[in-house]
Scaffold this motif. Structure first.
Motif, PDB file in Angstrom:
ATOM      1  N   UNK A  42       0.818  -1.206   0.000  1.00  9.11           N
ATOM      2  CA  UNK A  42       0.000   0.000   0.000  1.00  9.11           C
ATOM      3  C   UNK A  42       0.857   1.262   0.000  1.00  9.11           C
ATOM      4  N   UNK A  43       1.999   1.217   0.674  1.00  8.88           N
ATOM      5  CA  UNK A  43       2.845   2.406   0.756  1.00  8.88           C
ATOM      6  C   UNK A  43       3.476   2.751  -0.591  1.00  8.88           C
ATOM      7  N   UNK A  44       3.765   1.745  -1.408  1.00  7.30           N
ATOM      8  CA  UNK A  44       4.335   2.020  -2.721  1.00  7.30           C
ATOM      9  C   UNK A  44       3.293   2.578  -3.690  1.00  7.30           C
ATOM     10  N   UNK A  45       2.017   2.363  -3.386  1.00  2.43           N
ATOM     11  CA  UNK A  45       0.954   2.851  -4.263  1.00  2.43           C
ATOM     12  C   UNK A  45       0.381   4.179  -3.802  1.00  2.43           C
ATOM     13  N   UNK A  46       1.019   4.830  -2.843  1.00  4.42           N
ATOM     14  CA  UNK A  46       0.471   6.064  -2.290  1.00  4.42           C
ATOM     15  C   UNK A  46       0.276   7.100  -3.393  1.00  4.42           C
ATOM     16  N   UNK A  47      -0.897   7.708  -3.399  1.00  2.90           N
ATOM     17  CA  UNK A  47      -1.211   8.710  -4.408  1.00  2.90           C
ATOM     18  C   UNK A  47      -2.201   9.747  -3.870  1.00  2.90           C
ATOM     19  N   UNK A  48      -3.371   9.278  -3.443  1.00  2.86           N
ATOM     20  CA  UNK A  48      -4.485  10.189  -3.167  1.00  2.86           C
ATOM     21  C   UNK A  48      -4.201  11.160  -2.034  1.00  2.86           C
ATOM     22  N   UNK A  49      -3.543  10.709  -0.972  1.00  8.31           N
ATOM     23  CA  UNK A  49      -3.267  11.600   0.154  1.00  8.31           C
ATOM     24  C   UNK A  49      -2.336  12.736  -0.269  1.00  8.31           C
ATOM     25  N   UNK A  50      -1.280  12.387  -1.005  1.00 11.05           N
ATOM     26  CA  UNK A  50      -0.340  13.406  -1.494  1.00 11.05           C
ATOM     27  C   UNK A  50      -1.042  14.342  -2.468  1.00 11.05           C
ATOM     28  N   UNK A  51      -1.783  13.763  -3.396  1.00 10.91           N
ATOM     29  CA  UNK A  51      -2.437  14.566  -4.429  1.00 10.91           C
ATOM     30  C   UNK A  51      -3.448  15.534  -3.831  1.00 10.91           C
ATOM     31  N   UNK A  52      -4.220  15.065  -2.856  1.00  9.18           N
ATOM     32  CA  UNK A  52      -5.282  15.898  -2.290  1.00  9.18           C
ATOM     33  C   UNK A  52      -4.746  16.985  -1.363  1.00  9.18           C
ATOM     34  N   UNK A  53      -3.612  16.741  -0.700  1.00  8.44           N
ATOM     35  CA  UNK A  53      -3.136  17.689   0.297  1.00  8.44           C
ATOM     36  C   UNK A  53      -2.081  18.651  -0.228  1.00  8.44           C
ATOM     37  N   UNK A  54      -1.193  18.196  -1.093  1.00  7.03           N
ATOM     38  CA  UNK A  54      -0.089  19.068  -1.545  1.00  7.03           C
ATOM     39  C   UNK A  54       0.036  19.152  -3.058  1.00  7.03           C
ATOM     40  N   UNK A  55      -0.620  18.264  -3.776  1.00  5.68           N
ATOM     41  CA  UNK A  55      -0.514  18.249  -5.237  1.00  5.68           C
ATOM     42  C   UNK A  55       0.934  18.016  -5.678  1.00  5.68           C
ATOM     43  N   UNK A  56       1.696  17.345  -4.830  1.00  9.94           N
ATOM     44  CA  UNK A  56       3.090  17.068  -5.137  1.00  9.94           C
ATOM     45  C   UNK A  56       4.031  18.190  -4.751  1.00  9.94           C
ATOM     46  N   UNK A  57       3.505  19.306  -4.266  1.00  7.20           N
ATOM     47  CA  UNK A  57       4.332  20.468  -3.949  1.00  7.20           C
ATOM     48  C   UNK A  57       4.614  20.579  -2.460  1.00  7.20           C
TER      49      UNK A  57
END
Length: 299
Positions: A232-247
């Motif tokens: 699950x940790x290698x597939x992390x996406x939604x939390x990062x995308x929703x909170x910081x947008x990668x920034x």
């Protein structure tokens, strides 16, 4: 008078009956898993932009570009940090909570519900709640720090490179603690009391009982928690995308978000698909030991 019973031969078409029953599931499996996987592998070998009907075969060029991409280097580093922190911390906290709830505690059902509820909440909702808590102007965290006179500690948690990734990991830890807690609690309740009684008779302390009775008995639960958490940790996406947008910048980019940006924003679907293939291969490689261990136990 002897009677003869004619034995009817099985119909020739009977051997295909199992396959006919499995055919609907097989169609779904091929259509929604095999075909997309093969298509993704093919497009990762092209320069397809995701929209055009034409594209060029480039072989392994997309894969050779990965090590020289500075964002990929940052994403891999962030994935590793995310993996270590969001596995170790929730696992330890979940184990401690399970041990506490396995003892004589009042209101166990309510406490289990409270601790496990974050695990079933929508991730986007969790991201929105914690985004509000982290707001530098009116967020609850900075407001509380100012109330205590700690204005110097109030800062834009999601707006600076040094704190953004760690700030996102806090809600991730919060929501991931309930799953290991539930598994460990079930495993603890399956340990025979006779083992602890025998250890007590032998003079073992509570600490020795924990290390020599409890921990070995939790080995199957360890396998499940670590394997599923690692995948699950290698597939992390939604939390990062929703909170910081990668920034900010690329400071919180992970492989999942960088794959998304390349496919849907930069129109480099071939390159983005190559990243997706790498993520999938890593997840498969991590999952193989878990599957093998479960197979050995079942046999």
């Amino acid at each position: 008078m002897a009677t003869t019973v004619a034995l009817s031969k099985p119909k020739r078409g009977g051997r295909w009956s199992p396959w006919l029953f499995a055919l609907p599931a097989l169609i779904v499996y091929v259509g929604f898993l095999v075909y997309p996987a093969v298509s993704s592998l093919w497009f990762s070998l092209t320069n397809w932009d995701g929209l055009s009907a034409t594209y060029k075969f480039v072989g392994l060029d997309n894969y050779f570009k990965l090590p020289s991409d500075p964002v990929v280097v940052t994403a891999v580093k962030n994935n590793l940090i995310w993996t270590v922190v969001t596995i170790a911390v929730p696992t330890v906290i979940g184990l401690l909570l399970a041990i506490a709830l396995n003892g004589k505690v009042h209101g166990k059902p309510i406490l289990r519900l409270i601790f496990y509820t974050p695990a079933v909440l929508p991730l986007v909702s969790i991201a929105s709640i914690w985004g509000w808590l982290y707001n530098p102007q009116y967020g609850a965290i900075n407001s509380f720090l100012r109330l205590l006179g700690l204005d110097g500690l109030a800062q834009p948690w999601l707006g600076q490179d040094s704190t953004a990734l760690w700030a996102v990991m806090v809600p991730a830890i919060w929501l991931r603690t309930g799953f290991p807690m539930l598994l460990y609690l079930a495993a603890l309740q399956g340990i025979p009391n006779e083992l602890y009684e025998a250890a007590t008779v032998d003079g073992a302390t509570k600490w020795q009982q924990f290390w020599h009775v409890t921990m070995p008995s939790l080995r199957p639960a360890h396998y499940i928690v670590l394997a599923l958490s690692l995948i699950d940790s290698f597939k992390v996406f939604d939390m990062i995308y929703a909170m910081t947008y990668g920034g900010p910048g690329t400071s919180t980019q992970v492989m999942g978000t960088w794959m998304y940006f390349n496919v849907f924003q930069y129109y480099q679907a071939g390159y983005g698909t190559a990243i997706a293939v790498v993520i999938t291969l890593v997840a498969i490689a991590v999952g193989i030991p878990y599957v093998r261990s479960q197979t050995r136990e079942a046999s």
